[in-house]
Design an enzyme around this catalytic site. Structure first.
Site, PDB file in Angstrom:
ATOM      1  N   ARG A  80       0.832  -1.204   0.000  1.00 41.21           N
ATOM      2  CA  ARG A  80       0.000   0.000   0.000  1.00 41.21           C
ATOM      3  C   ARG A  80       0.868   1.255   0.000  1.00 41.21           C
ATOM      4  O   ARG A  80       0.546   2.256  -0.643  1.00 41.21           O
ATOM      5  CB  ARG A  80      -0.952  -0.031   1.199  1.00 41.21           C
ATOM      6  CG  ARG A  80      -1.997   1.074   1.131  1.00 41.21           C
ATOM      7  CD  ARG A  80      -3.060   0.909   2.202  1.00 41.21           C
ATOM      8  NE  ARG A  80      -2.485   0.994   3.535  1.00 41.21           N
ATOM      9  CZ  ARG A  80      -3.165   0.734   4.652  1.00 41.21           C
ATOM     10  NH1 ARG A  80      -4.431   0.355   4.601  1.00 41.21           N
ATOM     11  NH2 ARG A  80      -2.577   0.847   5.822  1.00 41.21           N
ATOM     12  N   LYS A 182      -2.578   6.610   1.504  1.00 38.05           N
ATOM     13  CA  LYS A 182      -2.356   7.096   2.869  1.00 38.05           C
ATOM     14  C   LYS A 182      -1.424   8.308   2.829  1.00 38.05           C
ATOM     15  O   LYS A 182      -0.268   8.256   3.273  1.00 38.05           O
ATOM     16  CB  LYS A 182      -1.780   5.956   3.721  1.00 38.05           C
ATOM     17  CG  LYS A 182      -2.364   5.932   5.122  1.00 38.05           C
ATOM     18  CD  LYS A 182      -2.138   4.595   5.781  1.00 38.05           C
ATOM     19  CE  LYS A 182      -2.181   4.712   7.278  1.00 38.05           C
ATOM     20  NZ  LYS A 182      -3.328   5.416   7.847  1.00 38.05           N
ATOM     21  N   GLU A 218     -16.166   6.182   5.014  1.00 40.81           N
ATOM     22  CA  GLU A 218     -15.390   5.688   6.161  1.00 40.81           C
ATOM     23  C   GLU A 218     -15.253   6.828   7.152  1.00 40.81           C
ATOM     24  O   GLU A 218     -15.818   7.905   6.962  1.00 40.81           O
ATOM     25  CB  GLU A 218     -14.024   5.184   5.698  1.00 40.81           C
ATOM     26  CG  GLU A 218     -13.141   6.250   5.058  1.00 40.81           C
ATOM     27  CD  GLU A 218     -11.728   5.747   4.770  1.00 40.81           C
ATOM     28  OE1 GLU A 218     -11.221   4.914   5.524  1.00 40.81           O
ATOM     29  OE2 GLU A 218     -11.137   6.224   3.795  1.00 40.81           O
TER      30      GLU A 218
END
Ligand code: PLP
Ligand code: COI
Length: 339
Positions: A80, A182, A218
């Site tokens: 990721r 992220k 989210e």
């Protein structure tokens, strides 16, 4: 082991002994090393300071029931982070080296890994940033990759308890933006909303899809799971949420360990009343039970059992944490033994 009251630490920064550093210059990463120096000195014009060219990861090391130190699926954090770097025009830190660096950082700070049963763990924060001076809007040429370790307890103040969330009037991620990686910038823009939520008495914000504001996405720091009245696990599918490693693991745990049906699909704001349980999932959040979501005066309440967690959320929690702490047999490749 360090002399700390492990059961009473929160989610904060405690400086540990050694951190990993590698520098990227002239198109390549150096060999990397551990250092005692927790401070970073850089140009006033460093790209990260001016244009927020930075991304990060989060994972945990645990002491298992039989006294080993392990971490959970670090290969997925490596992958990721590579995705985040590509989207942010940063050089990828090679995935195998990422895992090796995690192992080195944990080994070097093994006295800081909280004991089994304390409820605490050693949080690892890999991150990368543009380091050299950049004033025109463009990517840096030099970068630094680091990993520090800090022992942490529960993410939400007060430990495991039912959370109260609100539907946020602010948006988190635009279609075709950066919600799926992220990047530090996704968190910078959430600070106003989280401070406001706390001031209004809420634990977290639930963000909607910003294109239509009709679907659940989210929260600021965790994905959301729901359980239907007939026991199915449902979780929002969207291109603008972070692909949580905890959520992906839970879907498999629900299917293969608990025999549940699972659905990853759009979840509309109007169907919240159809769910019996709700939880937040993430490395920091683990699985935190949600008691209530407030949508501008409309209150949706979820089953929180007698323990503060609904039955199904509790089963998911017990199985996942059992896998992480070595009391439940993990799927192949999920647990990396460090020592
Ligand atoms: N969503 C956001 C916005 C996060 O910051 C995090 C934390 O990493 C997660 C979800 C959960 O992801 P993971 O389970 O990989 O920690
Ligand atoms: C994590 O769960 O690792 C995160 O990075 C989330 C953050 C809000 C602490």
């Amino acid at each position: 082991m360090k002399n700390i009251d492990w059961s009473n630490i929160g989610f904060g920064y405690i400086k540990t002994d050694l951190r990993y550093v590698s520098n990227y210059k002239n198109g390549e990463w150096d060999e990397g090393c551990l250092t005692e120096d927790a401070n970073i000195t850089m140009s006033e014009c460093a790209c990260v300071l001016q244009y927020a060219q930075t991304c990060f990861e989060g994972l945990k090391a645990y002491t298992t029931a039989d006294g080993k130190i392990v971490c959970f699926r670090p290969d997925l954090n490596a992958a990721r982070m590579a995705d985040s770097c590509r989207r942010m025009k940063m050089p990828v830190f090679p995935e195998e080296r990422f895992v090796e660096a995690v192992v080195k950082t944990v080994e070097a700070n093994s006295e800081w890994v909280p004991p089994y049963g304390s409820g605490a763990s050693l949080y690892l924060r890999p991150y990368m940033f543009g380091y050299d001076s950049i004033i025109g809007v463009k990517p840096a040429n030099e970068f630094q990759f680091r990993i520090f370790a800090t022992p942490v307890g529960p993410y939400f103040k007060g430990g495991v308890r039912p959370l109260t969330l609100r539907i946020s009037d602010f948006d988190r991620a635009a279609p075709r933006g950066t919600g799926h990686i992220k990047a530090g910038l996704n968190y910078a823009m959430s600070l106003y909303a989280i401070v406001d939520a706390h001031e209004q008495g809420y634990d977290e914000n639930v963000y909607l899809d910003s294109a239509t504001r009709t679907h659940i996405e989210e929260t600021g720091g965790a994905n959301i799971i729901f359980v239907t009245k007939d026991g199915k696990l449902v979780t929002p599918k969207s291109d603008t949420i972070l692909p949580s490693i905890t959520r992906r693991s839970l879907l498999q745990v629900a299917k293969d360990y608990l025999g549940m049906e699972v659905e990853e699909r759009e979840v509309s704001l109007s169907e919240l009343d159809d769910f019996s349980e709700c939880g937040l999932c993430g490395t920091a959040a683990v699985i935190s039970p949600v008691g209530k979501i407030v949508d501008h005066g409309r209150e949706i309440c979820f089953d929180i059992g007698e323990s503060g967690m609904g039955n199904t959320v509790k089963k998911l929690y017990d199985t996942l944490t059992g896998i992480q702490m070595g009391t439940v047999t993990p799927p192949e490749g999920w647990v990396k033994v460090i020592k």
